[in-house]
Design a protein around this motif. Structure first.
Motif, PDB file in Angstrom:
ATOM      1  N   PHE A 148      -1.241   6.802   3.186  1.00  0.00           N
ATOM      2  CA  PHE A 148      -0.104   6.076   2.639  1.00  0.00           C
ATOM      3  C   PHE A 148       0.356   4.905   3.496  1.00  0.00           C
ATOM      4  O   PHE A 148       1.255   4.173   3.065  1.00  0.00           O
ATOM      5  CB  PHE A 148       1.093   7.025   2.454  1.00  0.00           C
ATOM      6  N   LEU A 149      -0.204   4.726   4.684  1.00  0.00           N
ATOM      7  CA  LEU A 149       0.291   3.679   5.584  1.00  0.00           C
ATOM      8  C   LEU A 149      -0.644   2.481   5.576  1.00  0.00           C
ATOM      9  O   LEU A 149      -1.830   2.604   5.871  1.00  0.00           O
ATOM     10  CB  LEU A 149       0.443   4.217   7.008  1.00  0.00           C
ATOM     11  N   SER A 150      -0.087   1.308   5.268  1.00  0.00           N
ATOM     12  CA  SER A 150      -0.868   0.070   5.272  1.00  0.00           C
ATOM     13  C   SER A 150      -0.930  -0.504   6.683  1.00  0.00           C
ATOM     14  O   SER A 150      -0.272  -0.013   7.610  1.00  0.00           O
ATOM     15  CB  SER A 150      -0.228  -0.946   4.325  1.00  0.00           C
ATOM     16  N   THR A 151      -1.703  -1.556   6.831  1.00  0.00           N
ATOM     17  CA  THR A 151      -1.675  -2.310   8.076  1.00  0.00           C
ATOM     18  C   THR A 151      -0.387  -3.128   8.123  1.00  0.00           C
ATOM     19  O   THR A 151       0.238  -3.379   7.089  1.00  0.00           O
ATOM     20  CB  THR A 151      -2.897  -3.241   8.173  1.00  0.00           C
ATOM     21  N   PRO A 152       0.067  -3.574   9.303  1.00  0.00           N
ATOM     22  CA  PRO A 152       1.357  -4.278   9.395  1.00  0.00           C
ATOM     23  C   PRO A 152       1.300  -5.698   8.857  1.00  0.00           C
ATOM     24  O   PRO A 152       0.247  -6.207   8.489  1.00  0.00           O
ATOM     25  CB  PRO A 152       1.649  -4.254  10.898  1.00  0.00           C
ATOM     26  N   LYS A 153       2.484  -6.322   8.798  1.00  0.00           N
ATOM     27  CA  LYS A 153       2.657  -7.728   8.416  1.00  0.00           C
ATOM     28  C   LYS A 153       2.101  -7.983   7.016  1.00  0.00           C
ATOM     29  O   LYS A 153       2.535  -7.380   6.052  1.00  0.00           O
ATOM     30  CB  LYS A 153       2.024  -8.637   9.471  1.00  0.00           C
ATOM     31  N   LEU A 154       1.092  -8.859   6.910  1.00  0.00           N
ATOM     32  CA  LEU A 154       0.570  -9.217   5.593  1.00  0.00           C
ATOM     33  C   LEU A 154      -0.072  -8.035   4.893  1.00  0.00           C
ATOM     34  O   LEU A 154      -0.156  -8.001   3.659  1.00  0.00           O
ATOM     35  CB  LEU A 154      -0.438 -10.360   5.739  1.00  0.00           C
ATOM     36  N   GLY A 155      -0.512  -7.050   5.673  1.00  0.00           N
ATOM     37  CA  GLY A 155      -1.126  -5.870   5.073  1.00  0.00           C
ATOM     38  C   GLY A 155      -0.185  -5.089   4.193  1.00  0.00           C
ATOM     39  O   GLY A 155      -0.627  -4.378   3.278  1.00  0.00           O
ATOM     40  N   ILE A 156       1.124  -5.185   4.410  1.00  0.00           N
ATOM     41  CA  ILE A 156       2.091  -4.479   3.572  1.00  0.00           C
ATOM     42  C   ILE A 156       2.029  -5.000   2.134  1.00  0.00           C
ATOM     43  O   ILE A 156       2.348  -4.285   1.183  1.00  0.00           O
ATOM     44  CB  ILE A 156       3.511  -4.629   4.144  1.00  0.00           C
ATOM     45  N   ILE A 157       1.605  -6.250   1.969  1.00  0.00           N
ATOM     46  CA  ILE A 157       1.459  -6.827   0.635  1.00  0.00           C
ATOM     47  C   ILE A 157       0.029  -6.659   0.114  1.00  0.00           C
ATOM     48  O   ILE A 157      -0.186  -6.233  -1.027  1.00  0.00           O
ATOM     49  CB  ILE A 157       1.836  -8.320   0.644  1.00  0.00           C
ATOM     50  N   LEU A 158      -0.947  -6.973   0.954  1.00  0.00           N
ATOM     51  CA  LEU A 158      -2.338  -6.988   0.500  1.00  0.00           C
ATOM     52  C   LEU A 158      -2.885  -5.590   0.228  1.00  0.00           C
ATOM     53  O   LEU A 158      -3.588  -5.376  -0.763  1.00  0.00           O
ATOM     54  CB  LEU A 158      -3.215  -7.704   1.528  1.00  0.00           C
ATOM     55  N   ASP A 159      -2.575  -4.632   1.094  1.00  0.00           N
ATOM     56  CA  ASP A 159      -3.140  -3.291   0.912  1.00  0.00           C
ATOM     57  C   ASP A 159      -2.678  -2.643  -0.398  1.00  0.00           C
ATOM     58  O   ASP A 159      -3.514  -2.146  -1.163  1.00  0.00           O
ATOM     59  CB  ASP A 159      -2.794  -2.404   2.102  1.00  0.00           C
TER      60      ASP A 159
END
Length: 260
Positions: free
Chosen positions: A61-72
């Motif tokens: 359930f955890l995305s990568t930080p920064k832009l990853g919160i949108i892209l993932d």
């Protein structure tokens, strides 16, 4: 606001639910509202009291930080929607759920043994991409600003990660391996090797996800299609395709009055 909520609830159920879980978990953790320690998975967490039996799920359930919160979440929703709505590989929701469970288990096992990672979403995104693109082999697909053959999109994702975050490549490779293993055991081996599907969807998942026969809606009543072996409701006499009782049908071919 109501239009946004209507669009949200009209989205495919599994893709919508999984994407929402990723967005809520990621924002909560990166804003300090939720502790990361609640969500990661490591084998020893299952030996605690109480055992962390939820962690094999929340570790995705955890995305990568920064832009990853949108892209993932975007990639998860995109590929999950393709598999849930348009893929012939998963005609039922339980088939897609079984895919997520088996591929997720493979990803966890590969990472525990080889990489030591404790969050696995990047591997699952790569697996979803690989599986979705198998249905589009020979077609063109977009990857950021480029158009490439659909079957190469997963490798383009690995290449992009290699340029921006090389440490994330091993995790993505485990997703690629897991998706290919699933594809081999359920499609390639049965079709080209003449063997059975080695990972059939278990019957208990069908019982868990079975929808009601009649669904009441605001704009009418919808009837779920019958299974091939399910008898038609309300038919008590005669045989399928006939309005005559069995006792009449057993009288022979019959003759026309006044004939020879």
């Amino acid at each position: 606001m109501s239009e946004i909520m209507d669009a949200y609830w009209q989205a495919p159920a599994m893709a919508r639910t999984f994407t929402t879980a990723i967005v809520v978990t990621s924002i909560g953790c990166y804003m300090g509202l939720l502790p990361f320690g609640w969500f990661y998975f490591a084998p020893y967490t299952l030996l605690r009291i109480p055992p962390g039996i939820w962690r094999p799920f929340t570790a995705f359930f955890l995305s990568t930080p920064k832009l990853g919160i949108i892209l993932d979440p975007y990639f998860v929703y995109q590929y999950m929607t393709q598999l849930e709505v348009a893929s012939t590989r998963f005609p039922r929701k339980e088939d897609l759920l079984w895919y997520l469970l088996t591929v997720g288990t493979m990803i966890i096992g590969l990472n525990v043994y080889f990489t030591g990672e404790v969050f696995f979403l990047q591997g699952l995104i790569l697996a979803l991409c690989y599986t979705a693109m198998q249905d589009q082999r020979g077609q063109k697909a977009g990857f950021y600003f480029f158009t490439v053959p659909a079957q190469l999109v997963p490798f383009c994702m690995i290449g992009a990660t290699l340029l921006m975050n090389p440490a994330g490549v091993p995790l993505q490779i485990t997703g690629l391996v897991a998706a290919h293993m699933y594809d081999f055991l359920t499609r390639i081996y049965p079709e080209f090797g003449g063997g059975p599907n080695l990972l059939p969807t278990p019957a208990f998942l069908s019982r868990l996800i079975t929808t009601p026969r009649v669904l009441q809606r605001d704009f009418g009543t919808a009837f779920r299609a019958r299974a091939p072996n399910e008898p038609a409701a309300g038919r008590t006499t005669g045989t399928a395709g006939s309005v005559l009782p069995d006792s009449w049908r057993s009288r022979g071919s019959g003759y026309r009055l006044g004939g020879d």
